[in-house]
Motif scaffolding. Sequence first.
Motif, PDB file in Angstrom:
ATOM      1  N   ARG A   1       0.760  -1.189  -0.100  1.00 10.75           N
ATOM      2  CA  ARG A   1      -0.034   0.015  -0.030  1.00 10.75           C
ATOM      3  C   ARG A   1       0.901   1.197  -0.010  1.00 10.75           C
ATOM      4  NH1 ARG A   1      -3.466  -3.077   2.735  1.00 10.75           N
ATOM      5  NH2 ARG A   1      -2.578  -2.690   4.920  1.00 10.75           N
ATOM      6  N   GLU A   2       1.929   1.258   0.910  1.00  8.72           N
ATOM      7  CA  GLU A   2       2.760   2.336   0.861  1.00  8.72           C
ATOM      8  C   GLU A   2       3.690   2.345  -0.455  1.00  8.72           C
ATOM      9  OE1 GLU A   2       7.184   3.081   2.809  1.00  8.72           O
ATOM     10  OE2 GLU A   2       5.653   2.084   3.922  1.00  8.72           O
ATOM     11  N   ILE A   3       3.890   1.555  -1.082  1.00  6.75           N
ATOM     12  CA  ILE A   3       4.542   1.516  -2.494  1.00  6.75           C
ATOM     13  C   ILE A   3       3.563   2.273  -3.505  1.00  6.75           C
ATOM     14  CG2 ILE A   3       5.414   0.228  -4.278  1.00  6.75           C
ATOM     15  CD1 ILE A   3       6.560  -1.784  -2.143  1.00  6.75           C
ATOM     16  N   GLU A   4       2.341   1.715  -3.372  1.00  6.50           N
ATOM     17  CA  GLU A   4       1.460   2.321  -4.418  1.00  6.50           C
ATOM     18  C   GLU A   4       1.266   3.755  -4.273  1.00  6.50           C
ATOM     19  OE1 GLU A   4      -1.995  -0.474  -3.685  1.00  6.50           O
ATOM     20  OE2 GLU A   4      -0.837  -2.013  -4.991  1.00  6.50           O
ATOM     21  N   LEU A   5       1.356   4.381  -2.732  1.00  8.07           N
ATOM     22  CA  LEU A   5       1.132   5.739  -2.581  1.00  8.07           C
ATOM     23  C   LEU A   5       2.035   6.513  -2.763  1.00  8.07           C
ATOM     24  CD1 LEU A   5      -0.846   5.398   0.876  1.00  8.07           C
ATOM     25  CD2 LEU A   5      -1.707   5.954  -1.340  1.00  8.07           C
ATOM     26  N   THR A   6       3.449   6.015  -2.636  1.00 11.77           N
ATOM     27  CA  THR A   6       4.693   6.733  -2.709  1.00 11.77           C
ATOM     28  C   THR A   6       5.468   6.503  -4.190  1.00 11.77           C
ATOM     29  OG1 THR A   6       6.059   5.275  -1.581  1.00 11.77           O
ATOM     30  CG2 THR A   6       4.720   6.968  -0.349  1.00 11.77           C
ATOM     31  N   ARG A   7       4.955   5.464  -5.016  1.00 14.68           N
ATOM     32  CA  ARG A   7       5.622   5.022  -5.960  1.00 14.68           C
ATOM     33  C   ARG A   7       7.234   4.866  -5.805  1.00 14.68           C
ATOM     34  NH1 ARG A   7       2.334   5.526 -10.601  1.00 14.68           N
ATOM     35  NH2 ARG A   7       0.769   7.102 -10.093  1.00 14.68           N
ATOM     36  N   THR A   8       7.458   4.194  -4.489  1.00 12.69           N
ATOM     37  CA  THR A   8       8.787   3.721  -4.253  1.00 12.69           C
ATOM     38  C   THR A   8       8.934   2.252  -4.629  1.00 12.69           C
ATOM     39  OG1 THR A   8       7.979   3.086  -2.143  1.00 12.69           O
ATOM     40  CG2 THR A   8       9.102   5.416  -2.309  1.00 12.69           C
ATOM     41  N   ARG A   9      10.282   1.777  -4.624  1.00 16.51           N
ATOM     42  CA  ARG A   9      10.590   0.482  -5.080  1.00 16.51           C
ATOM     43  C   ARG A   9      10.297  -0.656  -3.745  1.00 16.51           C
ATOM     44  NH1 ARG A   9      11.769  -1.092 -10.356  1.00 16.51           N
ATOM     45  NH2 ARG A   9      13.047  -2.649  -9.185  1.00 16.51           N
ATOM     46  N   PHE A  10      10.089  -1.614  -3.943  1.00 17.67           N
ATOM     47  CA  PHE A  10      10.194  -2.761  -2.960  1.00 17.67           C
ATOM     48  C   PHE A  10      11.282  -3.407  -3.133  1.00 17.67           C
ATOM     49  CE2 PHE A  10       9.140  -7.314  -1.695  1.00 17.67           C
ATOM     50  CZ  PHE A  10       8.368  -7.188  -0.276  1.00 17.67           C
ATOM     51  N   LEU A  11      11.633  -3.877  -1.760  1.00 18.32           N
ATOM     52  CA  LEU A  11      12.915  -4.514  -1.383  1.00 18.32           C
ATOM     53  C   LEU A  11      13.296  -5.589  -2.871  1.00 18.32           C
ATOM     54  CD1 LEU A  11      15.627  -5.254  -0.064  1.00 18.32           C
ATOM     55  CD2 LEU A  11      14.164  -7.008   1.431  1.00 18.32           C
ATOM     56  N   SER A  12      14.280  -5.471  -3.544  1.00 14.86           N
ATOM     57  CA  SER A  12      14.685  -6.738  -4.453  1.00 14.86           C
ATOM     58  C   SER A  12      15.878  -7.136  -4.529  1.00 14.86           C
ATOM     59  CB  SER A  12      14.117  -5.869  -5.642  1.00 14.86           C
ATOM     60  OG  SER A  12      14.864  -4.879  -6.251  1.00 14.86           O
ATOM     61  N   PHE A  13      16.318  -7.800  -5.198  1.00 15.27           N
ATOM     62  CA  PHE A  13      17.708  -8.555  -5.419  1.00 15.27           C
ATOM     63  C   PHE A  13      18.101  -8.136  -6.866  1.00 15.27           C
ATOM     64  CE2 PHE A  13      15.664 -10.890  -2.126  1.00 15.27           C
ATOM     65  CZ  PHE A  13      16.689 -10.660  -1.192  1.00 15.27           C
ATOM     66  N   LEU A  14      19.531  -8.004  -7.029  1.00 10.78           N
ATOM     67  CA  LEU A  14      20.218  -7.873  -8.239  1.00 10.78           C
ATOM     68  C   LEU A  14      20.992  -9.008  -8.295  1.00 10.78           C
ATOM     69  CD1 LEU A  14      21.482  -3.974  -8.278  1.00 10.78           C
ATOM     70  CD2 LEU A  14      19.604  -5.179  -9.639  1.00 10.78           C
ATOM     71  N   PHE A  15      21.199  -9.673  -9.409  1.00 10.69           N
ATOM     72  CA  PHE A  15      22.073 -11.164  -9.637  1.00 10.69           C
ATOM     73  C   PHE A  15      22.842 -10.413 -10.749  1.00 10.69           C
ATOM     74  CE2 PHE A  15      18.243 -12.655  -8.235  1.00 10.69           C
ATOM     75  CZ  PHE A  15      18.326 -13.418  -6.998  1.00 10.69           C
ATOM     76  N   PHE A  16      24.006 -10.709 -10.618  1.00 13.88           N
ATOM     77  CA  PHE A  16      25.343 -10.373 -11.545  1.00 13.88           C
ATOM     78  C   PHE A  16      25.955 -11.838 -11.964  1.00 13.88           C
ATOM     79  CE2 PHE A  16      25.057  -6.983  -8.723  1.00 13.88           C
ATOM     80  CZ  PHE A  16      25.317  -5.781  -9.623  1.00 13.88           C
ATOM     81  N   VAL A  17      26.013 -11.851 -13.551  1.00 10.07           N
ATOM     82  CA  VAL A  17      26.818 -13.080 -13.905  1.00 10.07           C
ATOM     83  C   VAL A  17      28.134 -12.220 -14.508  1.00 10.07           C
ATOM     84  CG1 VAL A  17      26.907 -14.556 -15.893  1.00 10.07           C
ATOM     85  CG2 VAL A  17      24.857 -14.077 -15.057  1.00 10.07           C
ATOM     86  N   LEU A  18      29.317 -12.897 -13.808  1.00  9.93           N
ATOM     87  CA  LEU A  18      30.667 -12.248 -14.099  1.00  9.93           C
ATOM     88  C   LEU A  18      31.374 -13.085 -14.960  1.00  9.93           C
ATOM     89  CD1 LEU A  18      31.315 -11.014 -10.401  1.00  9.93           C
ATOM     90  CD2 LEU A  18      30.241  -9.755 -12.383  1.00  9.93           C
ATOM     91  N   GLU A  19      32.553 -12.669 -15.705  1.00  5.11           N
ATOM     92  CA  GLU A  19      33.238 -13.399 -16.572  1.00  5.11           C
ATOM     93  C   GLU A  19      34.552 -13.027 -16.234  1.00  5.11           C
ATOM     94  OE1 GLU A  19      32.274 -13.498 -20.740  1.00  5.11           O
ATOM     95  OE2 GLU A  19      30.281 -14.014 -20.142  1.00  5.11           O
ATOM     96  N   ALA A  20      35.501 -13.818 -15.958  1.00  2.00           N
ATOM     97  CA  ALA A  20      37.053 -13.581 -15.738  1.00  2.00           C
ATOM     98  C   ALA A  20      37.443 -13.056 -16.961  1.00  2.00           C
ATOM     99  CB  ALA A  20      37.827 -14.847 -15.441  1.00  2.00           C
ATOM    100  N   ASN A  21      38.358 -11.951 -16.792  1.00  2.73           N
ATOM    101  CA  ASN A  21      39.014 -11.116 -17.899  1.00  2.73           C
ATOM    102  C   ASN A  21      40.287 -12.000 -18.388  1.00  2.73           C
ATOM    103  OD1 ASN A  21      37.225  -9.223 -18.452  1.00  2.73           O
ATOM    104  ND2 ASN A  21      37.964  -7.921 -17.015  1.00  2.73           N
TER     105      ASN A  21
END
Length: 53
Positions: free
Chosen positions: A33-53
């Motif tokens: 409800r707070e997110i809908e009123l303030t248009r903020t983001r919900f806690l989420s996760f970022l996933f990274f795929v890394l490659e060795a140089n």
Amino acid sequence: MTEAFTAAGFRISVISEPPFVPEAREVFPEKFREIELTRTRFLSFLFFVLEAN
């Protein structure tokens, strides 16, 4: 975070931020409800795929 990966010699090939699962709305109704009123983001996760140089 990305600077730390590249400084350590990795190349970032993918950054992914998956959406929240619909059941989260049932578990955290006040937060959504707070997110809908303030248009903020919900806690989420970022996933990274890394490659060795």
